[in-house]
Motif scaffolding. Structure first.
Motif, PDB file in Angstrom:
ATOM      1  N   ASP A   1       0.732  -1.134  -0.080  1.00  0.00           N
ATOM      2  CA  ASP A   1       0.192   0.028   0.158  1.00  0.00           C
ATOM      3  C   ASP A   1       0.766   1.263  -0.127  1.00  0.00           C
ATOM      4  O   ASP A   1       2.096   1.368   0.406  1.00  0.00           O
ATOM      5  CB  ASP A   1      -0.960  -0.056   1.226  1.00  0.00           C
TER       6      ASP A   1
ATOM      7  N   SER B   1      -5.821  -7.150  -4.848  1.00  0.00           N
ATOM      8  CA  SER B   1      -7.008  -7.746  -4.412  1.00  0.00           C
ATOM      9  C   SER B   1      -8.037  -8.082  -5.620  1.00  0.00           C
ATOM     10  O   SER B   1      -8.473  -7.217  -6.454  1.00  0.00           O
ATOM     11  CB  SER B   1      -7.831  -7.186  -3.327  1.00  0.00           C
TER      12      SER B   1
ATOM     13  N   ALA C   1     -11.080  -8.052  -5.309  1.00  0.00           N
ATOM     14  CA  ALA C   1     -12.150  -7.314  -5.150  1.00  0.00           C
ATOM     15  C   ALA C   1     -12.108  -6.003  -5.697  1.00  0.00           C
ATOM     16  O   ALA C   1     -13.120  -5.157  -5.798  1.00  0.00           O
ATOM     17  CB  ALA C   1     -12.281  -7.094  -3.443  1.00  0.00           C
ATOM     18  N   MET C   2     -10.996  -5.521  -6.081  1.00  0.00           N
ATOM     19  CA  MET C   2     -10.792  -4.541  -6.985  1.00  0.00           C
ATOM     20  C   MET C   2     -11.408  -4.486  -8.312  1.00  0.00           C
ATOM     21  O   MET C   2     -11.336  -3.428  -9.025  1.00  0.00           O
ATOM     22  CB  MET C   2      -9.174  -3.892  -7.067  1.00  0.00           C
TER      23      MET C   2
ATOM     24  N   HIS D   1      -4.978   3.991   1.371  1.00  0.00           N
ATOM     25  CA  HIS D   1      -4.284   2.872   0.749  1.00  0.00           C
ATOM     26  C   HIS D   1      -3.457   2.914  -0.720  1.00  0.00           C
ATOM     27  O   HIS D   1      -2.722   2.339  -0.906  1.00  0.00           O
ATOM     28  CB  HIS D   1      -4.919   1.416   0.779  1.00  0.00           C
TER      29      HIS D   1
ATOM     30  N   THR E   1      -3.811  -3.683  -1.453  1.00  0.00           N
ATOM     31  CA  THR E   1      -4.994  -4.404  -0.721  1.00  0.00           C
ATOM     32  C   THR E   1      -6.191  -4.135  -1.096  1.00  0.00           C
ATOM     33  O   THR E   1      -6.722  -5.016  -1.191  1.00  0.00           O
ATOM     34  CB  THR E   1      -4.631  -4.129   0.923  1.00  0.00           C
ATOM     35  N   HIS E   2      -6.663  -2.964  -1.034  1.00  0.00           N
ATOM     36  CA  HIS E   2      -7.819  -2.457  -1.517  1.00  0.00           C
ATOM     37  C   HIS E   2      -7.930  -0.903  -1.878  1.00  0.00           C
ATOM     38  O   HIS E   2      -6.957  -0.099  -1.972  1.00  0.00           O
ATOM     39  CB  HIS E   2      -8.929  -2.615  -0.439  1.00  0.00           C
ATOM     40  N   GLU E   3      -9.083  -0.410  -2.775  1.00  0.00           N
ATOM     41  CA  GLU E   3      -9.174   0.759  -3.295  1.00  0.00           C
ATOM     42  C   GLU E   3      -9.545   2.107  -2.383  1.00  0.00           C
ATOM     43  O   GLU E   3      -9.750   3.292  -2.860  1.00  0.00           O
ATOM     44  CB  GLU E   3     -10.114   0.786  -4.187  1.00  0.00           C
ATOM     45  N   HIS E   4      -9.399   2.090  -1.126  1.00  0.00           N
ATOM     46  CA  HIS E   4      -9.611   3.110  -0.286  1.00  0.00           C
ATOM     47  C   HIS E   4      -8.430   4.145  -0.320  1.00  0.00           C
ATOM     48  O   HIS E   4      -7.126   3.635  -0.712  1.00  0.00           O
ATOM     49  CB  HIS E   4      -9.866   2.857   1.241  1.00  0.00           C
TER      50      HIS E   4
END
Length: 108
Positions: A40, A103, A105-106, A83, A77-80
Motif C-alpha cells: 500500500d 485484491s 475485489a478491486m 491505501h 490491498t484495496h481501493e480506499h
C-alpha cells in the motif's frame, strides 16, 4: 543488519505505507539478493508525507539499469484512499516495479 528482516511503517498520518526487505529472498540465476516489497501507499493526509516516504524508499532499493531502483513486489490491498493515494506515476518514476498483486475485489 542487512542480513535481517526489515519492516518499516512510514508515517503518512491516516493511511498505510509499509516496506519490507527479505534478506536473500530473491534468486536470479546463481545470484542471490534481497527481496523488496511495498504494501500500500496511501494517506488521507498531506501528499508531502507520501513523497517523503517514497523518497526514503528509493534509498532502500537496489539500483538497476537506467538509474532506476528495483521494487520486486507492490501489494495493493484495496481501493480506499488511505491505501492507494500515493500510487501516482510521478512518485514512482524512479522505481521499476517487477510485480503487482491486487485484491480481486478491486475488479468486480
Amino acid at each position: 543488519m542487512a542480513d535481517k528482516l526489515l519492516v518499516r511503517a512510514y508515517n503518512v498520518e491516516v493511511g498505510d505505507c509499509l516496506y519490507c526487505r527479505i534478506p536473500n529472498g530473491r534468486k536470479v540465476g546463481s545470484a542471490i539478493d534481497d527481496f523488496h516489497i511495498l504494501i500500500d501507499c496511501g494517506s488521507v493526509g498531506p501528499s508531502a508525507l507520501l513523497k517523503t516516504a517514497l523518497a526514503n524508499l528509493e534509498t532502500m532499493l537496489p539500483a538497476v539499469d537506467g538509474g532506476k531502483r528495483r521494487l520486486d513486489l507492490l501489494v495493493v490491498t484495496h481501493e480506499h484512499k488511505d491505501h492507494i493515494q500515493g500510487f501516482d506515476p510521478e512518485l514512482f518514476e524512479n522505481i521499476s516495479i517487477e510485480n503487482i498483486w491486487m485484491s480481486p475485489a478491486m475488479n468486480p
